[in-house]
Design a protein around this motif. Structure first.
Motif, PDB file in Angstrom:
ATOM      1  N   VAL A  46      23.189   7.844 -14.866  1.00  9.70           N
ATOM      2  CA  VAL A  46      21.972   8.645 -15.014  1.00  9.70           C
ATOM      3  C   VAL A  46      22.128   9.891 -14.148  1.00  9.70           C
ATOM      4  O   VAL A  46      22.520   9.800 -12.987  1.00  9.70           O
ATOM      5  CB  VAL A  46      20.724   7.854 -14.585  1.00  9.70           C
ATOM      6  N   ALA A  47      21.861  11.051 -14.720  1.00  6.72           N
ATOM      7  CA  ALA A  47      22.011  12.305 -13.993  1.00  6.72           C
ATOM      8  C   ALA A  47      20.849  13.225 -14.322  1.00  6.72           C
ATOM      9  O   ALA A  47      20.312  13.194 -15.440  1.00  6.72           O
ATOM     10  CB  ALA A  47      23.333  12.979 -14.338  1.00  6.72           C
ATOM     11  N   GLY A  48      20.453  14.029 -13.349  1.00  4.36           N
ATOM     12  CA  GLY A  48      19.342  14.939 -13.592  1.00  4.36           C
ATOM     13  C   GLY A  48      19.361  16.115 -12.650  1.00  4.36           C
ATOM     14  O   GLY A  48      20.089  16.130 -11.649  1.00  4.36           O
ATOM     15  N   ARG A  49      18.553  17.097 -12.981  1.00  4.19           N
ATOM     16  CA  ARG A  49      18.417  18.292 -12.135  1.00  4.19           C
ATOM     17  C   ARG A  49      17.006  18.841 -12.261  1.00  4.19           C
ATOM     18  O   ARG A  49      16.413  18.820 -13.358  1.00  4.19           O
ATOM     19  CB  ARG A  49      19.427  19.369 -12.527  1.00  4.19           C
ATOM     20  N   LEU A  50      16.486  19.321 -11.137  1.00  2.00           N
ATOM     21  CA  LEU A  50      15.181  19.980 -11.081  1.00  2.00           C
ATOM     22  C   LEU A  50      15.359  21.285 -10.326  1.00  2.00           C
ATOM     23  O   LEU A  50      15.948  21.301  -9.236  1.00  2.00           O
ATOM     24  CB  LEU A  50      14.152  19.098 -10.374  1.00  2.00           C
ATOM     25  N   SER A  51      14.881  22.387 -10.893  1.00  2.00           N
ATOM     26  CA  SER A  51      14.965  23.672 -10.213  1.00  2.00           C
ATOM     27  C   SER A  51      13.616  24.369 -10.275  1.00  2.00           C
ATOM     28  O   SER A  51      12.884  24.255 -11.253  1.00  2.00           O
ATOM     29  CB  SER A  51      16.060  24.553 -10.827  1.00  2.00           C
ATOM     30  N   VAL A  52      13.316  25.095  -9.206  1.00  2.00           N
ATOM     31  CA  VAL A  52      12.056  25.820  -9.082  1.00  2.00           C
ATOM     32  C   VAL A  52      12.368  27.289  -8.877  1.00  2.00           C
ATOM     33  O   VAL A  52      13.053  27.659  -7.905  1.00  2.00           O
ATOM     34  CB  VAL A  52      11.214  25.270  -7.912  1.00  2.00           C
ATOM     35  N   ASN A  53      11.887  28.125  -9.792  1.00  2.00           N
ATOM     36  CA  ASN A  53      12.091  29.571  -9.718  1.00  2.00           C
ATOM     37  C   ASN A  53      10.874  30.205  -9.048  1.00  2.00           C
ATOM     38  O   ASN A  53       9.789  30.255  -9.644  1.00  2.00           O
ATOM     39  CB  ASN A  53      12.279  30.156 -11.118  1.00  2.00           C
ATOM     40  N   GLY A 102      17.411  29.232 -19.637  1.00  2.00           N
ATOM     41  CA  GLY A 102      18.490  28.503 -20.284  1.00  2.00           C
ATOM     42  C   GLY A 102      18.997  27.333 -19.466  1.00  2.00           C
ATOM     43  O   GLY A 102      18.662  27.152 -18.295  1.00  2.00           O
ATOM     44  N   TYR A 103      19.843  26.515 -20.107  1.00  2.00           N
ATOM     45  CA  TYR A 103      20.383  25.314 -19.466  1.00  2.00           C
ATOM     46  C   TYR A 103      21.399  25.685 -18.392  1.00  2.00           C
ATOM     47  O   TYR A 103      21.410  25.105 -17.308  1.00  2.00           O
ATOM     48  CB  TYR A 103      21.036  24.417 -20.526  1.00  2.00           C
ATOM     49  N   TYR A 104      22.281  26.640 -18.683  1.00  2.00           N
ATOM     50  CA  TYR A 104      23.280  27.079 -17.715  1.00  2.00           C
ATOM     51  C   TYR A 104      22.766  28.319 -16.994  1.00  2.00           C
ATOM     52  O   TYR A 104      22.373  29.301 -17.627  1.00  2.00           O
ATOM     53  CB  TYR A 104      24.615  27.398 -18.409  1.00  2.00           C
ATOM     54  N   ASN A 105      22.765  28.286 -15.677  1.00  2.00           N
ATOM     55  CA  ASN A 105      22.344  29.424 -14.873  1.00  2.00           C
ATOM     56  C   ASN A 105      23.560  30.120 -14.275  1.00  2.00           C
ATOM     57  O   ASN A 105      24.674  29.587 -14.281  1.00  2.00           O
ATOM     58  CB  ASN A 105      21.399  28.981 -13.757  1.00  2.00           C
ATOM     59  N   SER A 106      23.359  31.322 -13.758  1.00  2.00           N
ATOM     60  CA  SER A 106      24.445  32.119 -13.202  1.00  2.00           C
ATOM     61  C   SER A 106      24.372  32.146 -11.684  1.00  2.00           C
ATOM     62  O   SER A 106      23.306  31.949 -11.100  1.00  2.00           O
ATOM     63  CB  SER A 106      24.386  33.558 -13.738  1.00  2.00           C
ATOM     64  N   SER A 107      25.512  32.411 -11.046  1.00  2.00           N
ATOM     65  CA  SER A 107      25.529  32.558  -9.598  1.00  2.00           C
ATOM     66  C   SER A 107      25.143  33.963  -9.167  1.00  2.00           C
ATOM     67  O   SER A 107      24.915  34.214  -7.993  1.00  2.00           O
ATOM     68  CB  SER A 107      26.919  32.220  -9.052  1.00  2.00           C
ATOM     69  N   THR A 108      25.058  34.888 -10.130  1.00  2.00           N
ATOM     70  CA  THR A 108      24.580  36.243  -9.863  1.00  2.00           C
ATOM     71  C   THR A 108      24.074  36.842 -11.167  1.00  2.00           C
ATOM     72  O   THR A 108      24.551  36.491 -12.251  1.00  2.00           O
ATOM     73  CB  THR A 108      25.689  37.132  -9.268  1.00  2.00           C
ATOM     74  N   TYR A 109      23.121  37.750 -11.048  1.00  2.51           N
ATOM     75  CA  TYR A 109      22.603  38.479 -12.203  1.00  2.51           C
ATOM     76  C   TYR A 109      22.855  39.975 -12.049  1.00  2.51           C
ATOM     77  O   TYR A 109      22.279  40.775 -12.779  1.00  2.51           O
ATOM     78  CB  TYR A 109      21.114  38.167 -12.385  1.00  2.51           C
ATOM     79  N   GLY A 148      21.888  42.236 -10.175  1.00  4.63           N
ATOM     80  CA  GLY A 148      20.769  43.129  -9.904  1.00  4.63           C
ATOM     81  C   GLY A 148      19.756  43.259 -11.016  1.00  4.63           C
ATOM     82  O   GLY A 148      18.782  44.013 -10.877  1.00  4.63           O
ATOM     83  N   THR A 149      19.933  42.547 -12.129  1.00  2.00           N
ATOM     84  CA  THR A 149      18.972  42.639 -13.234  1.00  2.00           C
ATOM     85  C   THR A 149      17.746  41.763 -13.010  1.00  2.00           C
ATOM     86  O   THR A 149      16.756  41.896 -13.720  1.00  2.00           O
ATOM     87  CB  THR A 149      19.627  42.243 -14.565  1.00  2.00           C
ATOM     88  N   LYS A 150      17.804  40.843 -12.044  1.00  2.00           N
ATOM     89  CA  LYS A 150      16.689  39.978 -11.720  1.00  2.00           C
ATOM     90  C   LYS A 150      16.523  39.900 -10.203  1.00  2.00           C
ATOM     91  O   LYS A 150      17.469  40.150  -9.451  1.00  2.00           O
ATOM     92  CB  LYS A 150      16.899  38.555 -12.258  1.00  2.00           C
ATOM     93  N   GLU A 151      15.315  39.537  -9.786  1.00  2.00           N
ATOM     94  CA  GLU A 151      15.074  39.199  -8.385  1.00  2.00           C
ATOM     95  C   GLU A 151      14.876  37.697  -8.330  1.00  2.00           C
ATOM     96  O   GLU A 151      13.895  37.163  -8.870  1.00  2.00           O
ATOM     97  CB  GLU A 151      13.855  39.931  -7.846  1.00  2.00           C
ATOM     98  N   ILE A 152      15.809  36.994  -7.690  1.00  2.00           N
ATOM     99  CA  ILE A 152      15.905  35.540  -7.803  1.00  2.00           C
ATOM    100  C   ILE A 152      15.672  34.856  -6.463  1.00  2.00           C
ATOM    101  O   ILE A 152      16.199  35.284  -5.432  1.00  2.00           O
ATOM    102  CB  ILE A 152      17.303  35.134  -8.333  1.00  2.00           C
ATOM    103  N   LEU A 153      14.879  33.805  -6.497  1.00  2.00           N
ATOM    104  CA  LEU A 153      14.807  32.842  -5.407  1.00  2.00           C
ATOM    105  C   LEU A 153      14.601  31.481  -6.054  1.00  2.00           C
ATOM    106  O   LEU A 153      13.489  31.136  -6.460  1.00  2.00           O
ATOM    107  CB  LEU A 153      13.678  33.153  -4.431  1.00  2.00           C
ATOM    108  N   THR A 154      15.682  30.736  -6.212  1.00  2.00           N
ATOM    109  CA  THR A 154      15.658  29.461  -6.928  1.00  2.00           C
ATOM    110  C   THR A 154      16.122  28.340  -6.012  1.00  2.00           C
ATOM    111  O   THR A 154      17.173  28.444  -5.377  1.00  2.00           O
ATOM    112  CB  THR A 154      16.553  29.518  -8.179  1.00  2.00           C
ATOM    113  N   LEU A 155      15.341  27.267  -5.967  1.00  2.00           N
ATOM    114  CA  LEU A 155      15.688  26.054  -5.242  1.00  2.00           C
ATOM    115  C   LEU A 155      16.005  24.963  -6.254  1.00  2.00           C
ATOM    116  O   LEU A 155      15.277  24.801  -7.246  1.00  2.00           O
ATOM    117  CB  LEU A 155      14.532  25.609  -4.347  1.00  2.00           C
ATOM    118  N   GLY A 156      17.090  24.222  -6.010  1.00  2.00           N
ATOM    119  CA  GLY A 156      17.500  23.205  -6.964  1.00  2.00           C
ATOM    120  C   GLY A 156      17.845  21.885  -6.304  1.00  2.00           C
ATOM    121  O   GLY A 156      18.242  21.842  -5.133  1.00  2.00           O
ATOM    122  N   PHE A 157      17.688  20.798  -7.073  1.00  3.71           N
ATOM    123  CA  PHE A 157      18.104  19.462  -6.652  1.00  3.71           C
ATOM    124  C   PHE A 157      18.725  18.771  -7.857  1.00  3.71           C
ATOM    125  O   PHE A 157      18.173  18.818  -8.965  1.00  3.71           O
ATOM    126  CB  PHE A 157      16.913  18.643  -6.149  1.00  3.71           C
TER     127      PHE A 157
END
Length: 203
Positions: free
Chosen positions: A31-38, A45-52, A54-63
């Motif tokens: 069993v595997a899972g992930r929760l992220s808060v933007n 999308g399902y796959y996120n990037s390690s950088t955008y 400069g096209t976005k302002e990002i603060l994401t926490l994940g588990f």
């Protein structure tokens, strides 16, 4: 596997059941899972990037987590989890600041890979573009520290690495060149220096 988001994409979740490690005594699934808060802009999308870039302002926490009962032997469960953070914002000068970090824990592998690790990364995309022949791109210097400490507590298995490098970003994630210098060591072995040259192309 189910995947979705709530609160206009601010909270994203994924949960799945998989075949897992083959040959387990009781043939349990993983069993595997992930929760992220933007907290700022949404990573879509399902796959996120390690950088955008400069096209976005990002603060994401994940588990994220993985679990498989009786993975190697009866009564020996495989458990892994991690916490991660990505912060990125464009600056008033036209550059882009990126901070990234993650903590990982592994247990139940019945090997020297049980333990915990973490990494920290800071980078800055320069505002100006630079030409190399017919290519034009932006330069991203970065520093990354990585460390893996195994539960076996064997001195020569505690691996640390400091990586200094830069990306030459030609066309976002579709085309870039990376040059990196790394120094890696353990508690008992001498330092290992390495130079790496890499290229990423996506079509």
């Amino acid at each position: 596997m189910v995947h979705g988001s709530v609160r206009e994409g601010k909270v994203e979740y994924a949960l799945g059941v998989y075949d897992g490690y083959d040959g387990t005594p009781s043939d349990e699934v993983m069993v595997a899972g992930r929760l992220s808060v933007n907290l700022l802009d949404v990573e879509e999308g399902y796959y996120n990037s390690s950088t955008y870039h400069g096209t976005k302002e990002i603060l994401t926490l994940g588990f994220a987590f993985q679990n498989q009962q009786d993975a190697v032997a009866i009564g020996t469960d495989y458990d892994a989890y991690n916490f991660d953070l990505l912060y990125e914002r464009p600056t008033s000068s036209g550059g882009v600041v990126t901070l990234e970090g993650a903590y990982y824990s592994f247990a139940g592998t019945q090997s020297e890979n049980d333990g915990h690790s973490y990494f920290l990364l800071v980078s800055y995309m320069l505002a100006s573009e630079y030409s190399v022949g017919a290519l034009t791109g932006r330069v991203v210097p970065y520093f990354r520290h990585q460390e893996f400490t195994r539960d076996a507590n064997t001195a020569d298995l505690a691996v640390r690495s400091n990586d200094f490098g830069f990306h030459y970003v030609i066309h976002g994630h579709n085309a870039r060149v990376t040059f990196e210098y790394s120094d890696t060591d353990t508690e008992t072995t001498s330092q290992i220096d390495s130079l790496k040259l890499g290229m990423q192309l996506q079509f």
